[in-house]
Design an enzyme around this catalytic site. Structure first.
Site, short mmCIF file in Angstrom:
data_model
loop_
_atom_site.label_atom_id
_atom_site.label_comp_id
_atom_site.label_asym_id
_atom_site.label_seq_id
_atom_site.Cartn_x
_atom_site.Cartn_y
_atom_site.Cartn_z
N ALA A 118 0.82 -1.21 0.00
CA ALA A 118 0.00 0.00 0.00
C ALA A 118 0.86 1.26 0.00
CB ALA A 118 -0.95 -0.01 1.19
N THR A 119 1.99 1.23 0.70
CA THR A 119 2.84 2.43 0.77
C THR A 119 3.26 2.86 -0.64
OG1 THR A 119 3.62 1.80 2.95
CG2 THR A 119 4.97 3.39 1.75
N SER A 170 -3.39 -3.64 0.25
CA SER A 170 -2.21 -4.44 0.55
C SER A 170 -2.61 -5.86 0.91
CB SER A 170 -1.50 -3.77 1.73
OG SER A 170 -0.30 -4.42 2.02
N HIS A 200 -0.97 -8.12 2.86
CA HIS A 200 -0.66 -8.69 4.18
C HIS A 200 -1.66 -8.32 5.28
CE1 HIS A 200 1.38 -5.32 6.45
NE2 HIS A 200 1.52 -4.83 5.23
N CYS A 236 3.79 0.98 11.70
CA CYS A 236 4.76 1.74 10.91
C CYS A 236 5.39 2.88 11.70
CB CYS A 236 4.09 2.30 9.66
SG CYS A 236 3.35 1.01 8.70
#
Ligand SMILES: Cc1ncc(COP(=O)(O)O)c(C=O)c1O
Length: 406
Positions: free
Chosen positions: A88-89, A216, A218, A349
């Protein structure tokens, strides 16, 4: 200190390892065995490059094609609107930087929210150094945006409105459909970081009016290091430049040899999420509500975030006078043989940071109170007996820490 790397998640399977009650599913989830099984052949039996034109390569290409369809199906998109990224980042960086560069002739204003994930906030801060003006909207104490404020803040030169669907720390669900409508009314594009909503609740890019969506694997029992960006092509053909240049993969938007096992894993995770969404929601919600009710019986506790407009798998609870870091350590380092309970006090994060959660501060908590809060995030592997045990342990530890502080 030596860090142990072997843990037994499933109670009783490996008695020699400490057992773990995993209540940190918003940080990441274990790979579903069915996802892993689908991925495995693409590491060894068919390791071909999906861009190779021989039969071996075509088989890998077909697997990627199927996964793209699975991702597209989950969010109501077309396959040509899905770009695979490393997570996603990267998808967020590609979207924000891409829109900024491609639409700067229309304006240089970006609107976002102070409680977004750092992937959005840090990218926006970077865009400020490139001459863009960014408004970081405040939220109300319940974590929700003030609709009138959003309306008043979208300007003629706003090119992008970026509002996350579900907050990773509190589970608060923003009314993105209404916000997308406002953005479009003023000619801006609407982007949503849907990392915590895709696969957990229905997300349809057309119904919600999303132009760019990030997600994302995960977070939904897929592997780490793979995610996707949806870039709308139907109705509005959004054209953004690449961040990573090279062989022209992913319609030129993300060059580099495709991570076939990861992509296949993301696809399978999306398929399973769609099939099992309702069933997962029911059982997870019951466990979340149970733990929440039990913990609220402790004096001086409170819930952060709107009680109803909140995802069913999260509760963010404040424990007056209890240092969250001490509680996390206490739960994950028990003196006896009881399982380790893994929870967190903010986004994984920003876990290395000693700052209080920007999300809770954004919701007007004092710094002192923000340091008293813990996020419990449940998943499809959570079990009621684990929740009973966790509730008992958390109560004991909270009382212990309060007595210690007196
Ligand atoms: C809301 C949100 N956005 C973005 C991310 C970043 O995702 P990834 O780890 O795939 O880069 C996360 C993960 O923590 C998240 O929860």
């Amino acid at each position: 200190m030596e860090i142990q790397t072997n843990y037994s998640i499933v109670t009783g399977t490996e008695p020699s390892f400490p057992e773990v009650i995993y209540l940190d599913n918003n940080a990441t989830t274990p790979v579903d065995p069915r996802v892993l099984k689908t991925m495995l052949p693409y590491f060894s039996e068919n390791f071909a490059n999906a861009a190779s034109t021989h039969r071996f390569g075509l088989a890998a290409h077909e697997a990627v094609k199927k996964a793209r369809q699975q991702v597209a199906d989950l969010i109501g998109a077309d396959t040509h609107e899905i770009i695979f990224t490393s997570g996603a980042t990267e998808a967020i960086n590609l979207a924000i930087k891409g829109v900024a560069e491609a639409y700067s002739h229309k304006g240089t204003h970006i609107l976002t929210v102070s409680t977004e994930h750092s992937a959005v906030l840090d990218t926006c801060r970077y865009m400020e150094t490139k001459g863009f003006e960014v408004t970081y909207l405040p939220v109300q104490p319940d974590g929700l945006l003030d609709f009138e404020l959003v309306k008043a803040s979208i300007r003629p030169d706003t090119i992008l409105v970026s509002v996350m669907h579900v907050n990773n720390e509190t589970g608060v669900i923003q009314p993105i459909q209404e916000i997308a409508y406002l953005a479009h009314e003023k000619g801006a594009l609407f982007m949503s970081d849907c990392t915590q909503s895709v696969g957990k609740i229905p997300v349809n890019v057309d119904n919600l009016g999303i132009d760019l969506l990030c997600c994302s694997a995960h977070k939904i029992y897929g592997p780490k290091g793979i995610g996707a960006l949806f870039v709308r092509q139907r109705k509005n053909r959004i054209k953004i430049p690449a961040l990573i240049h090279g062989g022209g993969h992913e319609r030129g938007l993300r060059s580099g040899t495709l991570n076939v096992p990861g992509i296949v894993g993301l696809g399978k995770a999306c398929e399973l999420a769609q099939l099992e969404m309702a069933e997962n929601e029911k059982k997870i919600r019951e466990m979340r509500d149970y733990l929440e009710t039990e913990l609220l019986k402790i004096e001086g506790t409170w819930i952060n975030g709107h009680r109803e407009k909140r995802l069913y798998n999260v509760t963010n609870i404040g424990f007056e006078g209890v240092d969250s870091e001490a509680l996390i350590m206490g739960l994950s380092n028990p003196e006896d043989d009881s399982p380790i309970i893994t929870v967190s006090n903010g986004s994984a994060c920003t876990a290395a940071s000693i700052e209080p959660s920007h999300v809770l501060i954004g919701m007007k908590l004092t710094e002192y109170r923000a340091f008293n809060c813990i996020r419990f995030s449940f998943g499809k592997n959570s079990k009621q007996n684990e929740i009973n045990l966790s509730s008992k342990k958390i109560k004991e530890k909270t009382i212990g820490l309060r007595n210690f502080n007196q």
